[in-house]
Design an enzyme around this catalytic site. Structure first.
Site, PDB file in Angstrom:
ATOM      1  N   SER A  15     -14.376 117.482  49.733  1.00 35.13           N
ATOM      2  CA  SER A  15     -13.085 118.384  49.647  1.00 35.13           C
ATOM      3  C   SER A  15     -13.653 119.642  48.582  1.00 35.13           C
ATOM      4  O   SER A  15     -13.837 119.274  47.550  1.00 35.13           O
ATOM      5  CB  SER A  15     -12.170 117.839  49.042  1.00 35.13           C
ATOM      6  OG  SER A  15     -11.076 118.518  48.449  1.00 35.13           O
ATOM      7  N   HIS A  40     -13.817 119.539  53.882  1.00 33.21           N
ATOM      8  CA  HIS A  40     -12.305 119.335  53.938  1.00 33.21           C
ATOM      9  C   HIS A  40     -11.667 120.737  53.025  1.00 33.21           C
ATOM     10  O   HIS A  40     -12.080 120.754  52.094  1.00 33.21           O
ATOM     11  CB  HIS A  40     -11.885 117.936  53.416  1.00 33.21           C
ATOM     12  CG  HIS A  40     -10.556 117.555  53.375  1.00 33.21           C
ATOM     13  ND1 HIS A  40      -9.986 117.119  54.181  1.00 33.21           N
ATOM     14  CD2 HIS A  40      -9.736 117.711  52.006  1.00 33.21           C
ATOM     15  CE1 HIS A  40      -8.515 116.826  53.884  1.00 33.21           C
ATOM     16  NE2 HIS A  40      -8.695 117.201  52.711  1.00 33.21           N
ATOM     17  N   ASP A  42      -8.341 121.788  51.291  1.00 34.18           N
ATOM     18  CA  ASP A  42      -7.016 121.644  50.888  1.00 34.18           C
ATOM     19  C   ASP A  42      -6.231 122.906  50.693  1.00 34.18           C
ATOM     20  O   ASP A  42      -6.327 123.560  49.475  1.00 34.18           O
ATOM     21  CB  ASP A  42      -7.154 120.719  49.400  1.00 34.18           C
ATOM     22  CG  ASP A  42      -7.546 119.273  49.742  1.00 34.18           C
ATOM     23  OD1 ASP A  42      -7.046 118.679  50.725  1.00 34.18           O
ATOM     24  OD2 ASP A  42      -8.643 118.834  49.134  1.00 34.18           O
ATOM     25  N   MET A  44      -2.766 124.199  49.314  1.00 33.06           N
ATOM     26  CA  MET A  44      -1.422 123.640  48.757  1.00 33.06           C
ATOM     27  C   MET A  44      -0.697 124.966  48.403  1.00 33.06           C
ATOM     28  O   MET A  44      -1.045 126.144  47.743  1.00 33.06           O
ATOM     29  CB  MET A  44      -1.971 123.051  47.292  1.00 33.06           C
ATOM     30  CG  MET A  44      -2.748 121.947  47.458  1.00 33.06           C
ATOM     31  SD  MET A  44      -3.184 121.079  45.929  1.00 33.06           S
ATOM     32  CE  MET A  44      -4.351 119.983  46.261  1.00 33.06           C
ATOM     33  N   HIS A  73      -6.473 120.640  55.555  1.00 31.43           N
ATOM     34  CA  HIS A  73      -5.438 119.726  55.191  1.00 31.43           C
ATOM     35  C   HIS A  73      -4.296 120.570  54.652  1.00 31.43           C
ATOM     36  O   HIS A  73      -4.337 121.080  53.298  1.00 31.43           O
ATOM     37  CB  HIS A  73      -5.948 118.736  54.355  1.00 31.43           C
ATOM     38  CG  HIS A  73      -4.887 117.871  53.465  1.00 31.43           C
ATOM     39  ND1 HIS A  73      -5.325 117.113  52.740  1.00 31.43           N
ATOM     40  CD2 HIS A  73      -3.625 117.675  53.986  1.00 31.43           C
ATOM     41  CE1 HIS A  73      -3.904 116.378  52.352  1.00 31.43           C
ATOM     42  NE2 HIS A  73      -3.027 116.679  53.150  1.00 31.43           N
ATOM     43  N   MET A  75      -1.224 121.159  52.893  1.00 29.05           N
ATOM     44  CA  MET A  75       0.067 120.536  51.857  1.00 29.05           C
ATOM     45  C   MET A  75       1.081 121.662  51.793  1.00 29.05           C
ATOM     46  O   MET A  75       1.041 122.225  50.565  1.00 29.05           O
ATOM     47  CB  MET A  75      -0.569 119.820  50.647  1.00 29.05           C
ATOM     48  CG  MET A  75      -1.397 118.786  50.928  1.00 29.05           C
ATOM     49  SD  MET A  75      -2.570 118.375  49.389  1.00 29.05           S
ATOM     50  CE  MET A  75      -3.850 119.418  50.154  1.00 29.05           C
ATOM     51  N   MET A 144      -3.000 109.622  52.940  1.00 23.37           N
ATOM     52  CA  MET A 144      -3.185 110.015  51.610  1.00 23.37           C
ATOM     53  C   MET A 144      -3.270 108.649  50.914  1.00 23.37           C
ATOM     54  O   MET A 144      -2.460 107.509  51.072  1.00 23.37           O
ATOM     55  CB  MET A 144      -2.367 110.700  51.063  1.00 23.37           C
ATOM     56  CG  MET A 144      -2.141 112.006  51.651  1.00 23.37           C
ATOM     57  SD  MET A 144      -3.592 113.085  51.351  1.00 23.37           S
ATOM     58  CE  MET A 144      -4.027 112.859  49.664  1.00 23.37           C
ATOM     59  N   ASP A 182      -7.952 110.223  52.339  1.00 24.49           N
ATOM     60  CA  ASP A 182      -8.057 111.187  51.389  1.00 24.49           C
ATOM     61  C   ASP A 182      -7.558 110.878  50.093  1.00 24.49           C
ATOM     62  O   ASP A 182      -6.369 110.474  49.893  1.00 24.49           O
ATOM     63  CB  ASP A 182      -7.516 112.194  51.921  1.00 24.49           C
ATOM     64  CG  ASP A 182      -7.580 113.700  51.065  1.00 24.49           C
ATOM     65  OD1 ASP A 182      -8.055 113.743  50.158  1.00 24.49           O
ATOM     66  OD2 ASP A 182      -6.967 114.697  51.407  1.00 24.49           O
TER      67      ASP A 182
END
Ligand code: DX5
Ligand code: ZN
Length: 223
Positions: A15, A40, A42, A44, A73, A75, A144, A182
């Site tokens: 990540s 990966h 992330d 957010m 991913h 979020m 998760m 994850d």
């Protein structure tokens, strides 16, 4: 449903959230040299999770400097507003949270229409059975194993049973859907996670916080 044969048995996705953004090019070169399968990413938004990470400018930098597929991913609330832009920005797969939306199906269709792989994700407090109706409609499910929002948290042990539940259902129906885990993954628990039925593991701090990140990646995949 897209399922390339470039997918190996044990997929490891570092990540980039835990990378050193002051030396991003060096960290991405390390990923390129390493046995990592995916990067990966992330994303957010400060609303779905109480943290803000990065968006399109950094996606561009990842795409330009990383030779590995980008496993995005999201979020975020309202993923339907952004999934196509992440596809256009070079995502190899795009995932969003089931609990962030009313109906995931039209959003999955937006991603599929771009020829990009789909992933549905749930936080640890969401019943894993809620994923079951979608197992034949996505390329991957992401469970998760910490609450989304921050790197460096401790693995939640109850995740093991959830992996077995989903693995069992995927195998019973003869599906090719991948299971990704994850949060809190490290060199000590990776093997057990693959053995429980995970296909892909995400690791942030266990890679970028390791004295030898390439060796940590190698160990998680091979030991
Ligand atoms: C958490 C992110 C994870 C995180 C994992 O919200 O989705 O991908 O970066 O970090 P570690 O491996 O440090 O738990
Ligand atoms: Zn993640």
């Amino acid at each position: 449903m897209v399922n390339d044969k470039m997918i190996k048995d044990k997929i490891l996705a570092p990540s980039v959230l835990s990378a050193d953004f002051g030396h991003l090019a060096d960290d991405l070169e390390m990923i390129n040299r390493s046995e990592a399968d995916w990067l990966h990413v992330d994303v957010m938004d400060g609303t779905f999770v109480p943290n803000i990470s990065f968006g399109f400018p950094l996606m561009k930098a990842f795409r330009a400097n990383c030779s590995k597929p980008l496993d995005v991913h999201l979020m975020i609330v309202h993923p339907e507003k952004y999934v196509e832009r992440f596809c256009d920005a070079g995502a190899w797969s795009v995932g969003f949270h089931l609990e962030a939306v009313d109906d995931p199906l039209p959003i999955l269709d937006l991603i599929k229409a771009k020829g990009v792989r789909t992933c549905l994700t749930i936080n640890p407090d969401i019943d894993v059975h809620r994923l079951i109706p979608y197992l034949d409609k996505v390329d991957m499910v992401l469970l998760m194993s910490v609450f989304a929002g921050f790197g460096g948290q401790q693995f939640i042990p109850e995740t093991m049973d959830k992996i077995r539940t989903i693995r069992c259902e995927i195998d019973r129906r003869g599906l090719q859907t991948l299971i990704e885990i994850d949060g809190g993954v490290n060199t000590r628990n990776a093997r057990a996670l693959y053995e429980a039925g995970a296909d892909a593991l995400v690791a942030g701090s266990a890679v970028f916080g390791a004295p030898d990140p390439e060796e940590a990646i190698r160990q998680m995949k091979n030991d």
